[in-house]
Design an enzyme around this catalytic site. Structure first.
Site, short mmCIF file in Angstrom:
data_model
loop_
_atom_site.label_atom_id
_atom_site.label_comp_id
_atom_site.label_asym_id
_atom_site.label_seq_id
_atom_site.Cartn_x
_atom_site.Cartn_y
_atom_site.Cartn_z
N GLU A 91 0.82 -1.21 0.00
CA GLU A 91 0.00 0.00 0.00
C GLU A 91 0.85 1.27 0.00
O GLU A 91 1.94 1.30 0.56
CB GLU A 91 -0.92 -0.02 1.23
CG GLU A 91 -1.95 -1.14 1.10
CD GLU A 91 -2.84 -1.31 2.32
OE1 GLU A 91 -3.98 -1.74 2.13
OE2 GLU A 91 -2.42 -1.00 3.45
N CYS A 104 3.36 8.52 0.95
CA CYS A 104 3.94 7.59 1.92
C CYS A 104 4.05 6.25 1.21
O CYS A 104 3.04 5.72 0.73
CB CYS A 104 3.01 7.51 3.13
SG CYS A 104 3.49 6.23 4.30
N CYS A 111 6.20 -7.09 7.07
CA CYS A 111 7.33 -6.59 7.86
C CYS A 111 7.77 -7.67 8.84
O CYS A 111 6.95 -8.46 9.30
CB CYS A 111 6.91 -5.34 8.65
SG CYS A 111 8.29 -4.46 9.44
N CYS A 115 6.51 -4.79 15.77
CA CYS A 115 6.21 -3.71 16.73
C CYS A 115 4.76 -3.92 17.18
O CYS A 115 3.87 -4.13 16.36
CB CYS A 115 6.36 -2.34 16.07
SG CYS A 115 8.05 -1.99 15.52
N CYS A 118 1.68 -1.78 15.71
CA CYS A 118 1.61 -1.56 14.26
C CYS A 118 0.96 -2.74 13.56
O CYS A 118 1.37 -3.89 13.74
CB CYS A 118 3.02 -1.34 13.71
SG CYS A 118 3.07 -1.12 11.92
N SER A 217 11.83 6.02 14.60
CA SER A 217 10.63 5.70 15.37
C SER A 217 11.08 5.30 16.77
O SER A 217 11.47 4.17 17.00
CB SER A 217 9.88 4.54 14.72
OG SER A 217 9.51 4.91 13.41
N LEU A 218 11.02 6.26 17.68
CA LEU A 218 11.58 6.02 19.01
C LEU A 218 10.53 5.43 19.94
O LEU A 218 10.68 4.33 20.45
CB LEU A 218 12.14 7.34 19.55
CG LEU A 218 13.03 7.25 20.79
CD1 LEU A 218 14.25 6.38 20.55
CD2 LEU A 218 13.48 8.65 21.23
N HIS A 219 9.48 6.17 20.21
CA HIS A 219 8.31 5.72 21.00
C HIS A 219 8.58 5.40 22.46
O HIS A 219 7.63 5.21 23.24
CB HIS A 219 7.59 4.54 20.32
CG HIS A 219 7.23 4.79 18.90
ND1 HIS A 219 6.69 5.98 18.46
CD2 HIS A 219 7.34 4.02 17.78
CE1 HIS A 219 6.49 5.91 17.15
NE2 HIS A 219 6.88 4.75 16.72
N CYS A 338 -0.80 5.97 9.74
CA CYS A 338 0.41 5.29 10.21
C CYS A 338 0.06 4.04 10.98
O CYS A 338 -0.77 4.08 11.88
CB CYS A 338 1.18 6.17 11.19
SG CYS A 338 1.91 7.62 10.52
N1 SAH Z 1 9.50 0.56 9.68
C1 SAH Z 1 9.63 1.98 9.60
C2 SAH Z 1 8.62 2.67 8.73
C3 SAH Z 1 7.15 2.28 8.86
S1 SAH Z 1 6.15 2.90 10.14
C4 SAH Z 1 9.61 2.58 11.00
O1 SAH Z 1 9.40 1.86 11.94
O2 SAH Z 1 9.88 3.76 11.14
C5 SAH Z 1 5.93 4.60 10.03
C6 SAH Z 1 5.63 5.24 11.40
O3 SAH Z 1 4.32 4.88 11.90
C7 SAH Z 1 6.60 4.77 12.47
O4 SAH Z 1 7.01 5.83 13.26
C8 SAH Z 1 5.75 3.81 13.25
O5 SAH Z 1 6.27 3.59 14.51
C9 SAH Z 1 4.42 4.51 13.24
N2 SAH Z 1 3.30 3.67 13.64
C10 SAH Z 1 3.20 2.34 13.59
N3 SAH Z 1 2.00 1.92 14.07
C11 SAH Z 1 1.32 3.04 14.42
C12 SAH Z 1 0.01 3.27 14.95
N4 SAH Z 1 -0.81 2.28 15.21
N5 SAH Z 1 -0.36 4.54 15.17
C13 SAH Z 1 0.47 5.57 14.88
N6 SAH Z 1 1.71 5.41 14.37
C14 SAH Z 1 2.13 4.17 14.15
#
Ligand code: SAH
Length: 352
Positions: A91, A104, A111, A115, A118, A217-219, A338
């Site tokens: 997508e 995007c 993947c 995570c 996600c 993507s730190l979180h 996202c």
């Molecule tokens: N694998 C890469 C790129 C894909 S995700 C990465 O991890 O950066 C793109 C962004 O969306 C990342 O920052 C990811 O952490 C975030 N993301 C994933 N699931 C999400 C969700 N349910 N809500 C909001 N952001 C999310």
């Protein structure tokens, strides 16, 4: 099976052309048709002889993306499901805003990173995308922007399905084609690669002297918490990531952005904000943090932090001199936001 002509290098194509007695400049013409003019068949390569077009067609194929479905959100976001030559689907999303048109795009089918927040992380990683498949998503979404909004794309983010740094060579080749005047002629400054944090590959980006921006993507800025939501952190701990980011910034001076979802009761407290400020400031680069709204997914039961708490969290970071943007989510109603890309099509909203 015929060879995919966009998978072979210029040198290989030149050698093949030489072998059939064709002049060197023809290779350049062919590549111009393939990337810049983006033709779908050899037949269309009007400045080549019929004989050469037939020889090319006998030896090679041009693999193309098809748009399997296209959905438009109430907020104007468009999600396209692309069918690849082997019927796999990835997508891509067009996110229109006042001052920009952002695409995007995906780097892998599925993947491998799991995570916990996600949706793509709950799919298997089926395969890496080819450079041409990465390029084609950008081209296709550029056309969607022009047809829906009469505006060209202004930005590309590698934030779709997959972990780009686990498909390093193809992602770099794809981006290089987007940048190349023979491809889309883009400025690398308008491209951002987002990674969950593969330290070794972040260093490799620096060694390869890339010119595009990096998002991490730190979180969570605490190993114990980050391990819980991003298993990749076990082998790429914050200390290791920090070192790789410092290296990246020192070598490239490119923009680094941190992405952070504030989950209610998990990483949205005062001490979390202070840890986040400390970690990001320790990189020794100009810092920008994007706080991304959590988009609920079926597979998990996290909750986004409250608006009040978000304001407080943000002000703690700002008091430390950090630039913070709060990113509202887009395209949620069509699972285009996202973390929601998991090849789910809502039939009622589908245009074809
Ligand atoms: N694998 C890469 C790129 C894909 S995700 C990465 O991890 O950066 C793109 C962004 O969306 C990342 O920052 C990811 O952490 C975030 N993301 C994933 N699931 C999400 C969700 N349910 N809500 C909001 N952001 C999310």
């Amino acid at each position: 099976m015929k060879k995919d002509i966009r998978k072979i290098s210029t040198a290989e194509l030149s050698t093949w052309m030489d072998g059939i007695g064709e002049k060197a400049f023809r290779t350049k013409q062919i590549e111009d048709w393939l990337w810049n003019k983006w033709v779908k068949s050899f037949e269309e390569m009007a400045n080549l002889s019929k004989d050469l077009r037939q020889k090319l067609d006998a030896e090679f194929e041009i693999r193309t993306l098809e748009i399997a479905t296209r959905q438009k959100s109430n907020d104007g976001t468009v999600k396209a499901a692309f069918r690849l030559f082997d019927k796999n689907i990835v997508e891509g999303v067009l996110i229109p805003a006042n001052d920009r048109m952002t695409a995007c795009i995906s780097s892998q089918v599925g993947c491998s990173l799991t995570c916990k927040f996600c949706a793509t992380g709950y799919m298997d990683r089926k395969r890496n995308l080819e450079a041409s498949e990465i390029f084609d998503q950008a081209k296709a979404i550029d056309l969607i922007a022009k047809s829906e909004y009469e505006l060209p794309l202004t930005n590309i983010v590698m934030m779709g399905m997959g972990e780009p740094l686990l498909n390093y060579a193809n992602v770099l080749d794809g981006i290089n084609k987007i940048i190349s005047p023979q491809g889309m002629g883009w400025s690398p400054k308008r491209i951002t690669l987002s990674t969950a944090g593969i330290a070794k590959m972040i260093k490799k980006l620096a060694d390869d002297d890339v010119k595009f921006n990096l998002a991490l993507s730190l979180h969570a800025a605490n190993d114990e918490k980050r391990n819980q939501i991003m298993p990749i952190n076990e082998s790429n701990t914050l200390a290791v990531l920090k070192e790789s980011l410092r290296y990246f910034y020192q070598k490239t001076k490119n923009q680094i952005t941190f992405e952070y979802i504030a989950f209610q009761g998990f990483n949205d407290g005062k001490s979390d904000a202070l840890e986040l400020a400390n970690f990001t400031k320790s990189i020794g680069a100009p810092i920008k943090i994007n706080i991304i709204e959590y988009n609920p997914i079926e597979e998990a039961d996290y909750v986004n932090t409250s608006i009040d708490n978000l304001e407080e969290f943000k002000s703690i970071l700002e008091k430390k001199g950090i630039i913070v943007n709060v990113r509202r989510s887009r395209g949620k109603d069509i699972d285009a936001a996202c973390g929601q890309l998991a090849n789910k099509q809502k039939p009622s909203l589908s245009e074809n």
